[in-house]
Enzyme design. Structure first.
Site, PDB file in Angstrom:
ATOM      1  N   GLY A   1       9.332   5.795  -0.195  1.00  0.00           N
ATOM      2  CA  GLY A   1       9.736   7.074   0.523  1.00  0.00           C
ATOM      3  C   GLY A   1       8.578   8.016   1.444  1.00  0.00           C
ATOM      4  N   SER A   2       8.023   6.840   2.052  1.00  0.00           N
ATOM      5  CA  SER A   2       7.193   7.597   3.029  1.00  0.00           C
ATOM      6  C   SER A   2       7.797   7.936   4.355  1.00  0.00           C
ATOM      7  CB  SER A   2       6.036   6.411   3.408  1.00  0.00           C
ATOM      8  OG  SER A   2       6.651   5.529   4.224  1.00  0.00           O
ATOM      9  N   ASN A   3       9.151   7.477   4.740  1.00  0.00           N
ATOM     10  CA  ASN A   3       9.694   8.091   5.774  1.00  0.00           C
ATOM     11  C   ASN A   3      10.434   9.536   5.330  1.00  0.00           C
ATOM     12  OD1 ASN A   3       9.617   6.324   8.166  1.00  0.00           O
ATOM     13  ND2 ASN A   3       9.819   4.794   6.554  1.00  0.00           N
TER      14      ASN A   3
ATOM     15  N   ARG B   1      20.994  -1.495  -0.062  1.00  0.00           N
ATOM     16  CA  ARG B   1      22.344  -1.908  -0.594  1.00  0.00           C
ATOM     17  C   ARG B   1      23.045  -1.898   1.030  1.00  0.00           C
ATOM     18  NH1 ARG B   1      24.278  -3.629  -4.924  1.00  0.00           N
ATOM     19  NH2 ARG B   1      26.244  -2.483  -4.431  1.00  0.00           N
TER      20      ARG B   1
ATOM     21  N   ASN C   1      20.174   4.252  10.434  1.00  0.00           N
ATOM     22  CA  ASN C   1      19.083   3.481   9.782  1.00  0.00           C
ATOM     23  C   ASN C   1      17.837   3.515  10.603  1.00  0.00           C
ATOM     24  OD1 ASN C   1      18.288   1.582   7.750  1.00  0.00           O
ATOM     25  ND2 ASN C   1      18.964  -0.121   9.127  1.00  0.00           N
TER      26      ASN C   1
ATOM     27  N   HIS D   1      14.637   0.539  11.003  1.00  0.00           N
ATOM     28  CA  HIS D   1      14.255  -0.767  10.886  1.00  0.00           C
ATOM     29  C   HIS D   1      13.117  -0.889  11.476  1.00  0.00           C
ATOM     30  CE1 HIS D   1      15.209  -4.981   9.392  1.00  0.00           C
ATOM     31  NE2 HIS D   1      14.897  -5.235  10.690  1.00  0.00           N
TER      32      HIS D   1
HETATM   33  C1  GRF Z   1      10.859   1.328   6.195  1.00  0.00           C
HETATM   34  O1  GRF Z   1      10.024   0.345   6.582  1.00  0.00           O
HETATM   35  C2  GRF Z   1      12.214   1.034   6.840  1.00  0.00           C
HETATM   36  O2  GRF Z   1      11.918   0.534   8.131  1.00  0.00           O
HETATM   37  C3  GRF Z   1      13.027   0.096   5.772  1.00  0.00           C
HETATM   38  O3  GRF Z   1      12.636   0.304   4.747  1.00  0.00           O
HETATM   39  C4  GRF Z   1      11.157   0.970   4.514  1.00  0.00           C
HETATM   40  C5  GRF Z   1      11.363   2.339   3.776  1.00  0.00           C
HETATM   41  O4  GRF Z   1      10.026   2.791   3.591  1.00  0.00           O
HETATM   42  N1  GRF Z   1      14.249   0.346   6.342  1.00  0.00           N
HETATM   43  P1  GRF Z   1       9.589   3.990   2.723  1.00  0.00           P
HETATM   44  O5  GRF Z   1      10.304   3.948   1.414  1.00  0.00           O
HETATM   45  O6  GRF Z   1      10.276   5.062   3.795  1.00  0.00           O
HETATM   46  O7  GRF Z   1       8.195   4.172   2.768  1.00  0.00           O
END
Ligand code: GRF
Length: 204
Positions: free
Chosen positions: A11-13, A84, A100, A102
């Site tokens: 969940g860092s993003n 998913r 998304n 990536h």
């Molecule tokens: C990120 O590296 C994103 O690019 C990928 O999944 C990861 C999610 O990381 N799709 P977080 O859970 O947001 O830390």
């Protein structure tokens, strides 16, 4: 626009997005007990866990997802660690409103373990990509990319850390821009209100 974030990991993003001040209306995880759910709770964002094992077919899983999204009036979706693949009913329904993130410069290194694979192959540059989601896997029109160098002295964790920092910078900006109508999907083309160059290269 009311946004949902689909998660499944640390969940860092999600945290970066919430800490940027962006309002998130719903968090959905395909896994229970993940840190991303705690991030949602800390920020008082409603969260739901929808476990795949309760559904025999992907279409049924997607229908459960769709009904949760509808219950919250969700209009746009940001994927952040949700492992998913969504079916075409879902990608069509949210076309131009589902993005998304990536951890590579797509189309290089789609799929799982993108950071490790790029590192192991000794690339000098990798980076992060944000794209509109289509029916494919890590395909769909690219919105923004930010390059990240792999330094000779890097350990995998150094490299991963730099990629994650780039993600945390890029994703909230792109989501806010879509929300504000500055970036749109028109047909198969991404149209930028403020000029293509700055967006394509992650310079804001
Ligand atoms: C990120 O590296 C994103 O690019 C990928 O999944 C990861 C999610 O990381 N799709 P977080 O859970 O947001 O830390």
């Amino acid at each position: 626009m009311k946004w949902a974030v689909l998660v499944g990991g640390t969940g860092s993003n999600l945290r970066a997005l919430l800490e940027s001040g962006f309002p998130v209306s719903l968090v959905i995880s395909h896994r229970s007990g993940v840190k991303a759910l705690a991030v949602a709770q800390q920020h008082n964002v409603p969260e739901r866990v929808i476990l795949p094992k309760g559904y025999a077919e992907r279409a049924q899983y997607d229908a459960a997802l769709a009904s949760a999204l509808e219950a919250f009036g969700i209009e746009a979706i940001a994927m952040a660690g949700f492992l998913r693949w969504l079916g075409s009913d879902m990608t069509r329904r949210y076309r131009g409103a589902i993005v998304n993130l990536h951890p590579s410069l797509l189309p290089a290194y789609p799929g799982l373990h993108a950071i490790e694979r790029a590192f192991d192959e000794g690339v000098l540059w990798s980076g992060v990509s944000v794209h509109f989601v289509d029916e494919g896997h890590d395909t769909g029109p690219l919105i923004a990319q930010m390059p990240v160098a792999r330094l000779v002295s890097d350990t995998l964790e150094d490299f991963r850390g730099r990629i994650q920092t780039a993600e945390h910078q890029l994703y909230p900006r792109v989501i806010a821009a879509i929300d504000g109508g500055e970036v749109q999907l028109v047909g198969n083309r991404v149209v930028y209100e403020k000029g293509e160059q700055e967006w394509m290269h992650g310079h804001f």
